[in-house]
Design an enzyme around this catalytic site. Structure first.
Site, PDB file in Angstrom:
ATOM      1  N   GLU A   9      27.545  28.620  53.750  1.00 26.72           N
ATOM      2  CA  GLU A   9      26.871  29.172  52.566  1.00 26.72           C
ATOM      3  C   GLU A   9      27.492  28.632  51.264  1.00 26.72           C
ATOM      4  O   GLU A   9      26.803  28.540  50.241  1.00 26.72           O
ATOM      5  CB  GLU A   9      27.013  30.706  52.600  1.00 26.72           C
ATOM      6  CG  GLU A   9      25.939  31.475  51.872  1.00 26.72           C
ATOM      7  CD  GLU A   9      24.565  31.342  52.513  1.00 26.72           C
ATOM      8  OE1 GLU A   9      24.470  30.882  53.663  1.00 26.72           O
ATOM      9  OE2 GLU A   9      23.585  31.673  51.827  1.00 26.72           O
ATOM     10  N   HIS A  23      38.791  41.178  41.019  1.00 30.48           N
ATOM     11  CA  HIS A  23      40.068  40.836  41.673  1.00 30.48           C
ATOM     12  C   HIS A  23      39.916  40.834  43.198  1.00 30.48           C
ATOM     13  O   HIS A  23      40.624  41.575  43.886  1.00 30.48           O
ATOM     14  CB  HIS A  23      41.147  41.864  41.304  1.00 30.48           C
ATOM     15  CG  HIS A  23      41.500  41.938  39.849  1.00 30.48           C
ATOM     16  ND1 HIS A  23      42.333  42.909  39.332  1.00 30.48           N
ATOM     17  CD2 HIS A  23      41.161  41.150  38.804  1.00 30.48           C
ATOM     18  CE1 HIS A  23      42.474  42.724  38.026  1.00 30.48           C
ATOM     19  NE2 HIS A  23      41.762  41.676  37.669  1.00 30.48           N
ATOM     20  N   GLU A  64      39.491  41.835  27.709  1.00 28.88           N
ATOM     21  CA  GLU A  64      39.104  40.440  27.888  1.00 28.88           C
ATOM     22  C   GLU A  64      37.773  40.132  27.196  1.00 28.88           C
ATOM     23  O   GLU A  64      37.029  39.245  27.625  1.00 28.88           O
ATOM     24  CB  GLU A  64      39.119  40.082  29.373  1.00 28.88           C
ATOM     25  CG  GLU A  64      40.546  39.724  29.746  1.00 28.88           C
ATOM     26  CD  GLU A  64      40.914  39.780  31.199  1.00 28.88           C
ATOM     27  OE1 GLU A  64      40.127  40.284  32.005  1.00 28.88           O
ATOM     28  OE2 GLU A  64      42.019  39.320  31.504  1.00 28.88           O
ATOM     29  N   HIS A  81      34.063  39.605  35.959  1.00 29.40           N
ATOM     30  CA  HIS A  81      35.439  39.320  36.384  1.00 29.40           C
ATOM     31  C   HIS A  81      35.873  40.380  37.389  1.00 29.40           C
ATOM     32  O   HIS A  81      35.711  41.579  37.139  1.00 29.40           O
ATOM     33  CB  HIS A  81      36.360  39.328  35.156  1.00 29.40           C
ATOM     34  CG  HIS A  81      37.812  39.355  35.512  1.00 29.40           C
ATOM     35  ND1 HIS A  81      38.398  38.434  36.348  1.00 29.40           N
ATOM     36  CD2 HIS A  81      38.798  40.225  35.173  1.00 29.40           C
ATOM     37  CE1 HIS A  81      39.681  38.725  36.489  1.00 29.40           C
ATOM     38  NE2 HIS A  81      39.948  39.808  35.783  1.00 29.40           N
ATOM     39  N   HIS A 127      45.180  35.975  40.194  1.00 33.54           N
ATOM     40  CA  HIS A 127      44.598  37.066  39.404  1.00 33.54           C
ATOM     41  C   HIS A 127      43.189  37.449  39.905  1.00 33.54           C
ATOM     42  O   HIS A 127      42.963  38.600  40.264  1.00 33.54           O
ATOM     43  CB  HIS A 127      44.576  36.646  37.926  1.00 33.54           C
ATOM     44  CG  HIS A 127      44.004  37.653  36.986  1.00 33.54           C
ATOM     45  ND1 HIS A 127      44.196  37.606  35.628  1.00 33.54           N
ATOM     46  CD2 HIS A 127      43.203  38.743  37.187  1.00 33.54           C
ATOM     47  CE1 HIS A 127      43.579  38.620  35.041  1.00 33.54           C
ATOM     48  NE2 HIS A 127      42.963  39.318  35.973  1.00 33.54           N
TER      49      HIS A 127
END
Ligand code: 13P
Ligand code: ZN
Length: 273
Positions: A171, A143, A117, A141, A212
């Protein structure tokens, strides 16, 4: 000095270790890149242990990043292994003078490529660098399970997901008052996903990738990690409450406004009713 002793490498190793311990990085899931400062690039030049690799086309051109250096996780590398062998799992990449190609300068000592990516990371760095006057340096990134779960429960719009998160923990409006962007279910590592994310990154500092994970940015590792953590925590509360039979009450729009006002941040008003 060794590359692994540089603060920008130590910071990434810690982020990878923390993310793994949170359970956000099954197998090789997730990736991170860091844009070095000019001083850090000079420091790195004194710690190189390999000859530069061949120039490789990025598939895109990021002109405002031309000549810059990035620390990145390697494609297929497991976050849990990063602290054990950073020189095997991480790499330094240099962009060329037109910003359309990269070459390896350090790391991946047993072979391999930067994250699959890299293109989304580079386009998003380009967009966030411009949007923040150069302050943004980290793209992260991961998951996390609850933010992924939320994308099966809510409409896949920026408004629906942002409001669901704000309604679930006080928050959330404090840490991301601008909300989160959302893109649909797309092929990981694809140029289409890269472009769709970068459109959202013009307005948001994080983007939910439906089914994702999440892509979060920030000026430093702590801020990007903290944003990931806060979005995921709010999603976790939402999913827990939904699974427990649904909420008796949510944080109201009035309460969200009051929280934002109380801590002096500007809430994205169009996401409230
Ligand atoms: P990489 O191992 O190539 O970085 O891919 C991990 C990932 O999370 C893909 O979305
Ligand atoms: Zn992923």
């Amino acid at each position: 000095m060794k590359m692994t002793e540089c603060a920008f490498v130590e910071g990434m190793v810690r982020l990878c270790s923390d993310g793994w311990q949170q359970g956000w990085h099954e197998r090789n899931g997730g990736n991170v890149t860091y844009r070095l400062t000019a001083e850090e690039t000079e420091e790195a030049r004194h710690c190189l242990t390999r000859l530069p690799g061949e120039w490789v086309k990025l598939g895109i051109a990021v002109e405002n990043l031309a000549g810059e250096w990035f620390l990145a996780t390697g494609s297929g590398k497991f976050f849990r292994n990063v602290p054990l062998n950073p020189e095997d799992c991480l790499c330094l990449v240099e962009l060329n003078e037109t910003g359309d190609s990269y070459r390896l300068r350090w790391g991946l000592c047993n072979g391999g490529k930067p994250t699959s990516e890299l293109a989304p990371h580079m386009i998003n760095h380009s967009v966030r660098k411009a949007a923040t006057g150069g302050a943004c340096r980290v793209m992260y990134h991961a998951h996390p399970a609850h933010i992924v779960a939320l994308t099966f429960l809510e409409e896949l719009t920026d408004k629906a997901i942002s409001r669901a998160l704000w309604q679930s923990e006080t928050e959330a409006p404090m840490v991301f008052p601008g909300g989160v962007g959302v893109v649909g279910c797309m092929v990981p590592g694809s140029i289409d996903l890269a472009w769709a994310s970068s459109e959202k990154m013009k307005e948001y500092d994080s983007v939910v990738w439906a089914h994702h994970g999440l892509f979060a940015s920030g000026p430093d590792y702590d801020t990007a990690f903290g944003l990931m953590h806060t979005v995921e925590k709010a999603a976790q509360v939402r999913v827990l409450v939904t699974g427990a039979g649904g909420a008796k009450q949510l944080i109201t729009d009035e309460e969200i406004r009051a929280i934002a006002e109380g801590c002096g941040v500007q809430i994205r008003e169009e996401f409230l009713q």
